[in-house]
Design an enzyme around this catalytic site. Structure first.
Site, mmCIF file in Angstrom:
data_model
loop_
_atom_site.group_PDB
_atom_site.id
_atom_site.type_symbol
_atom_site.label_atom_id
_atom_site.label_comp_id
_atom_site.label_asym_id
_atom_site.label_seq_id
_atom_site.Cartn_x
_atom_site.Cartn_y
_atom_site.Cartn_z
ATOM 1 N N HIS A 208 -50.777 -19.806 -20.293
ATOM 2 C CA HIS A 208 -50.540 -21.114 -20.917
ATOM 3 C C HIS A 208 -51.391 -21.274 -22.172
ATOM 4 O O HIS A 208 -51.723 -22.395 -22.573
ATOM 5 C CB HIS A 208 -50.837 -22.257 -19.932
ATOM 6 C CG HIS A 208 -50.156 -22.112 -18.621
ATOM 7 N ND1 HIS A 208 -48.824 -22.413 -18.425
ATOM 8 C CD2 HIS A 208 -50.618 -21.664 -17.422
ATOM 9 C CE1 HIS A 208 -48.501 -22.168 -17.164
ATOM 10 N NE2 HIS A 208 -49.550 -21.709 -16.535
ATOM 11 N N SER B 86 -50.795 -10.816 -49.679
ATOM 12 C CA SER B 86 -50.370 -12.165 -50.036
ATOM 13 C C SER B 86 -50.311 -12.261 -51.546
ATOM 14 O O SER B 86 -51.145 -11.685 -52.256
ATOM 15 C CB SER B 86 -51.350 -13.205 -49.482
ATOM 16 O OG SER B 86 -51.118 -14.472 -50.064
ATOM 17 N N LYS C 69 -55.838 -11.090 -47.652
ATOM 18 C CA LYS C 69 -55.012 -11.071 -46.455
ATOM 19 C C LYS C 69 -54.371 -9.712 -46.186
ATOM 20 O O LYS C 69 -53.928 -9.017 -47.092
ATOM 21 C CB LYS C 69 -53.913 -12.142 -46.549
ATOM 22 C CG LYS C 69 -54.431 -13.562 -46.516
ATOM 23 C CD LYS C 69 -53.286 -14.558 -46.522
ATOM 24 C CE LYS C 69 -52.530 -14.523 -45.218
ATOM 25 N NZ LYS C 69 -51.399 -15.477 -45.208
#
Length: 481
Positions: A191, A317, A323
Site C-alpha cells: 500500500h 532533460s 537528470k
C-alpha cells in the site's frame, strides 16, 4: 519545412512514415518485417497456393501432373520471393499488369501472379503448357482458405523467432539480478507504506518466475494455431462436387498439418480464430508482467534504490542537466500499454463474423503486426532499462535501518508465541503512525515479563536481518516455460 517539403519526402523514408513503427522505431521493428509486412503476406499466400497446387497434383483423381523440376521452380516463387514479385502482385491488384486487368482483390492477384510465373516457366521450357495448369490454381478454394493459413504461417514464426527471444532476454536479465542480489536487504512497501523487509534479488525473482510462466502460455497458444481448408461455407462442397471419391477432409488435414499448423475440422467460411484470440491473450499476459515490472522499476529509480548508468552524450532533460530519466521503462510502459489495447481489440474482434462470413476482419488482421511490434519495442526497452540500472545497496540499507518500525510484526509474533494475548496491541501502541527507533523497541523489551533468552532474541532483531528466507527463495527459479 513547408507542407510541400514534407510531401516531397520519399515514401520509404522513415521520416515520412505515418506510423512510428515504420518511422521513429523502424530499426527496432525491422525483425518483424519478414512476418508482418504486406510483402510477407503476399509471399505467404503464394506459398499456400503453390503447395496446394502441388498437393492436388499428388492426387490420383486429378489429371494434373507436375514433375520434380516444375515443383522446384514453383516453390522458388515463394522461397526466392523478391521485391519485384511483391510489386507485380500489387500492380496486378491495383492497376493491372502482364495483360491482366486490375483484380481489386489481393488473393486473386496472387493467383494471376502464379499464372505469370507458369508462363515464364513455359518460356524457359520447364512447363509444356502453362495454360493447362491455370484451372488448378486456387481450385475449389475461397480466399479465406488461403488467408487464414497465410496469416498463421506468418504469426507463428514471428512469435517463435522474434517475440519470444526478446522477452526471454528480459527474463535472463531478471534472473541475473535475482541471483546477484539474492541477499541484498531492501525495505518492502505494501500500500505504498513500509512493510516487512525483503531482498532485491527475491523481488526480481518474482518477476522472472511470473514472466517464465507467462511465456510458457505463449508457447502453448502459438503451438495450437489451427488452420482450415474447407471451401466457401466450410463444407468442402466444391471439392466434393468435382471429385466425390476423394476424402477431402483427410486431404485438408494433411495439407494444413504440412504447413505446421493444427487442423480446424469445423468452420464456416472463416476460421473461427479462437486460436489467435488465445495467443493474443497470452502475449498480453507477458506484457502485463512487464508493465508491472516497469512501474516498480520506475519507483525504485525514484526512491534511489536503483541508480542508472549514464550514456556518453545523452541528454536526460532539455532544461535540467543533472537528470538521468528512466526513459527505457517509461517507453516500454507506453508501448506495452498500446500493444495490450490492440491485442484486446484483436482478440475480441477476430472471433466474430456475421453468419458464415463478412470482410470486416480482413482489415483488422492487417494490424496484427502492429500489436506484435509495440510488444517487441516494449520488451527491448525493458531489457535496455534493466541493463542500465545498478542496485544501490547503500541507499537500501540506510532506508531500511531508518525504518525500524517494520520489526513490529516480528516482535508481536514472537510475543504471541510466548502466550502474550496483548502482543499485537502492545506493539501497535508503540509504532502505529509514529517514527520509532531501535532504542524505543529495546525499552519495550526491558519492560516485558519474558525469559531472558526471549528478551535477547528480541534485542537481536534488526531490519536488515528480518528478511525471512528471501535469499533462499531465489533458488526456486527454474525454467517456468
Amino acid at each position: 519545412m513547408t507542407d510541400d517539403a514534407v510531401a516531397d519526402l520519399p515514401r520509404e523514408d522513415p521520416l515520412a512514415a505515418v506510423s512510428p513503427l515504420d518511422g521513429r522505431y523502424a530499426g527496432r521493428t525491422a525483425p518483424l518485417s519478414p512476418y508482418a509486412s504486406e510483402a510477407a503476406l503476399m509471399r505467404a499466400r503464394t506459398r499456400v497456393e503453390v503447395e496446394y497446387l502441388i498437393a492436388l497434383a499428388e492426387l490420383d483423381a486429378t489429371p494434373l501432373a507436375l514433375d520434380d523440376g516444375v515443383r522446384e521452380r514453383l516453390r522458388a516463387a515463394y522461397e526466392e520471393f523478391s521485391a519485384a514479385d511483391a510489386r507485380l502482385i500489387k500492380d496486378l491488384e491495383v492497376s493491372g499488369a502482364e495483360g491482366y486487368a486490375a483484380t481489386n482483390h489481393d488473393v486473386k492477384a496472387v493467383e494471376y501472379f502464379l499464372r505469370v510465373t507458369l508462363d515464364r516457366l513455359e518460356d524457359d521450357g520447364v512447363v509444356a503448357d502453362a495454360e493447362a495448369v491455370y484451372p488448378w490454381i486456387h481450385f475449389g478454394l475461397t480466399s479465406e482458405d488461403v488467408n487464414n493459413l497465410a496469416h498463421r504461417v506468418l504469426v507463428k514464426p514471428a512469435v517463435t523467432e522474434v517475440l519470444l527471444p526478446a522477452a526471454r532476454e528480459v527474463r535472463d536479465a531478471l534472473v541475473e539480478l535475482a541471483r546477484d542480489h539474492r541477499d541484498t536487504p531492501m525495505l518492502a512497501r505494501t500500500h505504498g507504506q513500509p512493510a516487512t523487509p525483503t531482498t532485491f534479488g527475491k523481488e526480481m525473482a518474482v518477476y522472472a518466475s511470473r514472466l517464465g510462466r507467462a511465456l510458457g502460455r505463449v508457447v502453448v497458444a502459438n503451438g495450437d494455431l489451427s488452420g482450415k481448408l474447407a471451401g466457401a461455407s466450410g463444407t468442402y462442397a466444391a471439392h466434393e462436387a468435382a471429385y466425390p471419391d476423394v476424402d477431402w477432409r483427410e486431404f485438408s488435414e494433411a495439407f494444413v498439418r504440412g504447413l505446421g499448423l493444427e487442423h480446424t475440422t469445423l468452420s464456416t467460411q472463416v476460421n473461427p480464430c479462437d486460436d489467435l484470440a488465445a495467443l493474443f491473450d497470452a502475449i498480453r499476459g507477458v506484457n502485463n508482467v512487464l508493465l508491472d515490472l516497469d512501474l516498480d522499476a520506475w519507483l525504485y529509480v525514484s526512491d534511489r534504490y536503483l541508480g542508472q548508468r549514464t550514456v556518453e552524450g545523452e541528454t536526460g532533460s532539455s532544461t535540467m542537466p543533472h537528470k538521468v530519466n528512466p526513459i527505457d521503462f517509461e517507453n516500454s510502459e507506453g508501448n506495452l500499454s498500446k500493444a495490450n489495447s490492440d491485442l484486446t481489440f484483436l482478440a475480441d474482434y477476430v472471433t466474430t463474423s456475421r453468419l458464415q462470413r463478412d470482410l470486416s476482419d480482413s482489415t483488422v488482421k492487417r494490424n496484427i503486426g502492429a500489436a506484435l511490434a509495440h510488444s517487441l519495442i516494449g520488451y527491448n526497452k525493458t531489457a535496455a532499462g534493466l541493463g542500465k540500472v545498478v542496485p544501490n545497496e547503500t541507499v537500501m540499507r540506510e532506508e531500511l535501518e531508518a525504518t525500524p518500525e517494520v520489526l513490529g510484526e516480528a516482535v508481536q509474533t514472537i510475543l504471541r508465541r510466548e502466550g502474550d494475548t496483548a502482543a499485537y496491541e502492545r506493539v501497535k501502541e508503540l509504532t502505529r503512525g509514529k517514527r520509532v527507533t531501535l532504542d524505543d523497541f529495546r525499552a519495550l523489551f526491558d519492560d516485558l515479563d519474558v525469559d531472558e533468552d526471549v528478551r535477547a532474541e528480541l534485542k537481536a532483531l534488526t531490519p536488515a536481518g528480518y528478511t525471512g528466507v528471501a535469499d533462499e527463495l531465489v533458488d526456486e527459479l527454474g525454467d517456468e516455460e
